[in-house]
Design a protein around this motif. Structure first.
Motif, PDB file in Angstrom:
ATOM      1  N   VAL A  78       0.865  -1.181   0.000  1.00  0.00           N
ATOM      2  CA  VAL A  78       0.000   0.000   0.000  1.00  0.00           C
ATOM      3  C   VAL A  78       0.899   1.227   0.000  1.00  0.00           C
ATOM      4  CG1 VAL A  78      -1.747   1.304   1.258  1.00  0.00           C
ATOM      5  CG2 VAL A  78      -1.867  -1.203   1.173  1.00  0.00           C
ATOM      6  N   LEU A  79       0.730   2.066  -1.023  1.00  0.00           N
ATOM      7  CA  LEU A  79       1.581   3.246  -1.168  1.00  0.00           C
ATOM      8  C   LEU A  79       0.987   4.477  -0.506  1.00  0.00           C
ATOM      9  CD1 LEU A  79       2.528   2.754  -4.916  1.00  0.00           C
ATOM     10  CD2 LEU A  79       3.840   2.063  -2.894  1.00  0.00           C
ATOM     11  N   LYS A  80      -0.332   4.644  -0.658  1.00  0.00           N
ATOM     12  CA  LYS A  80      -0.999   5.822  -0.102  1.00  0.00           C
ATOM     13  C   LYS A  80      -2.477   5.499   0.062  1.00  0.00           C
ATOM     14  CE  LYS A  80      -1.727  10.739  -0.883  1.00  0.00           C
ATOM     15  NZ  LYS A  80      -1.567  11.862  -1.800  1.00  0.00           N
ATOM     16  N   SER A  81      -3.044   6.011   1.154  1.00  0.00           N
ATOM     17  CA  SER A  81      -4.446   5.756   1.429  1.00  0.00           C
ATOM     18  C   SER A  81      -5.109   7.024   1.951  1.00  0.00           C
ATOM     19  CB  SER A  81      -4.546   4.639   2.475  1.00  0.00           C
ATOM     20  OG  SER A  81      -5.865   4.346   2.778  1.00  0.00           O
ATOM     21  N   THR A  82      -6.304   7.317   1.435  1.00  0.00           N
ATOM     22  CA  THR A  82      -7.142   8.401   1.955  1.00  0.00           C
ATOM     23  C   THR A  82      -8.464   7.751   2.364  1.00  0.00           C
ATOM     24  OG1 THR A  82      -8.315   8.993  -0.087  1.00  0.00           O
ATOM     25  CG2 THR A  82      -6.102   9.957   0.229  1.00  0.00           C
ATOM     26  N   PRO A  83      -9.407   8.520   2.898  1.00  0.00           N
ATOM     27  CA  PRO A  83     -10.675   7.885   3.278  1.00  0.00           C
ATOM     28  C   PRO A  83     -11.409   7.178   2.130  1.00  0.00           C
ATOM     29  CG  PRO A  83     -10.462   9.957   4.412  1.00  0.00           C
ATOM     30  CD  PRO A  83      -9.315   9.888   3.438  1.00  0.00           C
ATOM     31  N   THR A  84     -11.207   7.605   0.869  1.00  0.00           N
ATOM     32  CA  THR A  84     -11.950   6.995  -0.241  1.00  0.00           C
ATOM     33  C   THR A  84     -11.075   6.486  -1.388  1.00  0.00           C
ATOM     34  OG1 THR A  84     -12.280   9.155  -1.281  1.00  0.00           O
ATOM     35  CG2 THR A  84     -14.034   8.356   0.208  1.00  0.00           C
ATOM     36  N   VAL A  86      -7.162   4.374  -2.510  1.00  0.00           N
ATOM     37  CA  VAL A  86      -5.984   3.615  -2.100  1.00  0.00           C
ATOM     38  C   VAL A  86      -5.099   3.426  -3.327  1.00  0.00           C
ATOM     39  CG1 VAL A  86      -5.075   1.492  -1.084  1.00  0.00           C
ATOM     40  CG2 VAL A  86      -7.305   2.352  -0.355  1.00  0.00           C
ATOM     41  N   GLU A  87      -3.830   3.783  -3.183  1.00  0.00           N
ATOM     42  CA  GLU A  87      -2.851   3.494  -4.221  1.00  0.00           C
ATOM     43  C   GLU A  87      -2.014   2.322  -3.738  1.00  0.00           C
ATOM     44  OE1 GLU A  87       0.799   5.499  -6.799  1.00  0.00           O
ATOM     45  OE2 GLU A  87      -0.139   6.654  -5.185  1.00  0.00           O
ATOM     46  N   PHE A  88      -1.869   1.326  -4.603  1.00  0.00           N
ATOM     47  CA  PHE A  88      -1.154   0.122  -4.195  1.00  0.00           C
ATOM     48  C   PHE A  88      -0.428  -0.514  -5.373  1.00  0.00           C
ATOM     49  CE2 PHE A  88      -5.243  -1.389  -5.669  1.00  0.00           C
ATOM     50  CZ  PHE A  88      -4.941  -2.560  -6.359  1.00  0.00           C
ATOM     51  N   LYS A  89       0.484  -1.431  -5.005  1.00  0.00           N
ATOM     52  CA  LYS A  89       1.149  -2.294  -5.977  1.00  0.00           C
ATOM     53  C   LYS A  89       0.908  -3.734  -5.531  1.00  0.00           C
ATOM     54  CE  LYS A  89       4.894   0.768  -7.433  1.00  0.00           C
ATOM     55  NZ  LYS A  89       6.370   0.931  -7.496  1.00  0.00           N
ATOM     56  N   ALA A  90       0.428  -4.533  -6.464  1.00  0.00           N
ATOM     57  CA  ALA A  90       0.243  -5.955  -6.222  1.00  0.00           C
ATOM     58  C   ALA A  90       1.247  -6.709  -7.089  1.00  0.00           C
ATOM     59  CB  ALA A  90      -1.182  -6.375  -6.578  1.00  0.00           C
ATOM     60  N   TYR A  91       2.086  -7.481  -6.456  1.00  0.00           N
ATOM     61  CA  TYR A  91       3.131  -8.231  -7.148  1.00  0.00           C
ATOM     62  C   TYR A  91       2.636  -9.652  -7.401  1.00  0.00           C
ATOM     63  CZ  TYR A  91       6.085  -4.386  -5.605  1.00  0.00           C
ATOM     64  OH  TYR A  91       6.621  -3.135  -5.392  1.00  0.00           O
ATOM     65  N   TYR A  92       2.846 -10.125  -8.619  1.00  0.00           N
ATOM     66  CA  TYR A  92       2.390 -11.475  -8.950  1.00  0.00           C
ATOM     67  C   TYR A  92       3.217 -12.078 -10.076  1.00  0.00           C
ATOM     68  CZ  TYR A  92      -0.030  -9.310 -12.935  1.00  0.00           C
ATOM     69  OH  TYR A  92      -0.315  -8.623 -14.090  1.00  0.00           O
ATOM     70  N   LEU A  93       3.121 -13.398 -10.170  1.00  0.00           N
ATOM     71  CA  LEU A  93       3.700 -14.139 -11.283  1.00  0.00           C
ATOM     72  C   LEU A  93       2.548 -14.562 -12.192  1.00  0.00           C
ATOM     73  CD1 LEU A  93       6.158 -16.556  -9.428  1.00  0.00           C
ATOM     74  CD2 LEU A  93       6.728 -14.422 -10.603  1.00  0.00           C
ATOM     75  N   ASN A  94       2.712 -14.357 -13.500  1.00  0.00           N
ATOM     76  CA  ASN A  94       1.668 -14.784 -14.424  1.00  0.00           C
ATOM     77  C   ASN A  94       1.821 -16.275 -14.727  1.00  0.00           C
ATOM     78  OD1 ASN A  94       3.710 -15.019 -16.326  1.00  0.00           O
ATOM     79  ND2 ASN A  94       3.009 -13.337 -17.594  1.00  0.00           N
ATOM     80  N   GLN A  95       1.028 -16.776 -15.666  1.00  0.00           N
ATOM     81  CA  GLN A  95       1.050 -18.204 -15.998  1.00  0.00           C
ATOM     82  C   GLN A  95       2.417 -18.679 -16.471  1.00  0.00           C
ATOM     83  OE1 GLN A  95      -2.055 -18.341 -18.907  1.00  0.00           O
ATOM     84  NE2 GLN A  95      -3.617 -18.793 -17.386  1.00  0.00           N
ATOM     85  N   ASN A  96       3.181 -17.777 -17.071  1.00  0.00           N
ATOM     86  CA  ASN A  96       4.522 -18.127 -17.560  1.00  0.00           C
ATOM     87  C   ASN A  96       5.607 -17.887 -16.522  1.00  0.00           C
ATOM     88  OD1 ASN A  96       3.439 -18.788 -20.087  1.00  0.00           O
ATOM     89  ND2 ASN A  96       3.518 -16.653 -20.720  1.00  0.00           N
ATOM     90  N   LYS A  97       5.169 -17.635 -15.280  1.00  0.00           N
ATOM     91  CA  LYS A  97       6.079 -17.384 -14.150  1.00  0.00           C
ATOM     92  C   LYS A  97       6.909 -16.113 -14.339  1.00  0.00           C
ATOM     93  CE  LYS A  97       4.721 -21.069 -12.041  1.00  0.00           C
ATOM     94  NZ  LYS A  97       3.603 -20.898 -11.138  1.00  0.00           N
ATOM     95  N   GLN A  98       6.355 -15.162 -15.090  1.00  0.00           N
ATOM     96  CA  GLN A  98       7.010 -13.859 -15.266  1.00  0.00           C
ATOM     97  C   GLN A  98       6.495 -12.907 -14.186  1.00  0.00           C
ATOM     98  OE1 GLN A  98       5.591 -13.334 -19.304  1.00  0.00           O
ATOM     99  NE2 GLN A  98       7.667 -13.521 -20.076  1.00  0.00           N
TER     100      GLN A  98
END
Length: 123
Positions: A78-84, A86-98
């Motif tokens: 979570v990078l920044k949050s206000t009452p309404t 939210v800025e965030f980054k979600a890290y994930y691997l896709n089907q090709n493991k990238q």
């Protein structure tokens, strides 16, 4: 087990009660964190239910479940949050493991005591 949302709390004491409908998320950030955990645990019903009614026709349960299951969710930041918002980054691997990062600035609205995801801008 630690919560998927990176809160440093146990899943059963963090996002799980929201996903199971035991409690309502008290803030937009809490809802966003629980939605991330719902993606990580493939809980499409919760993701549909917490999307604002005005946006639900844009997101089918099948598409949500496909997105959730075709990626391996690794970490939420979570990078920044206000009452309404939210800025965030979600890290994930896709089907090709990238490695990928989903960077979003999300908007939320509260109606009748419940928070809902409205939409997001992606970076």
């Amino acid at each position: 087990m630690e919560c998927y949302c990176n809160s440093q709390k146990l899943f059963k004491n963090c996002c799980e009660p929201y996903i199971k409908g035991i409690k309502n998320a008290p803030t937009a950030e809490t809802l966003m964190r629980s939605r991330y955990s719902a993606y990580a645990t493939h809980q499409a019903d919760y993701l549909v239910a917490t999307t604002h009614i005005s946006q639900r026709n844009l997101h089918s349960k099948e598409d949500i479940l496909l997105w959730a299951t075709s990626n391996q969710w690794q970490k939420l930041e979570v990078l920044k949050s206000t009452p309404t918002t939210v800025e965030f980054k979600a890290y994930y691997l896709n089907q090709n493991k990238q490695q990928h990062i989903h960077h979003e600035f999300s908007s939320f609205v509260q109606e009748e005591g419940n928070w809902y995801y409205v939409d997001g801008d992606y970076y």
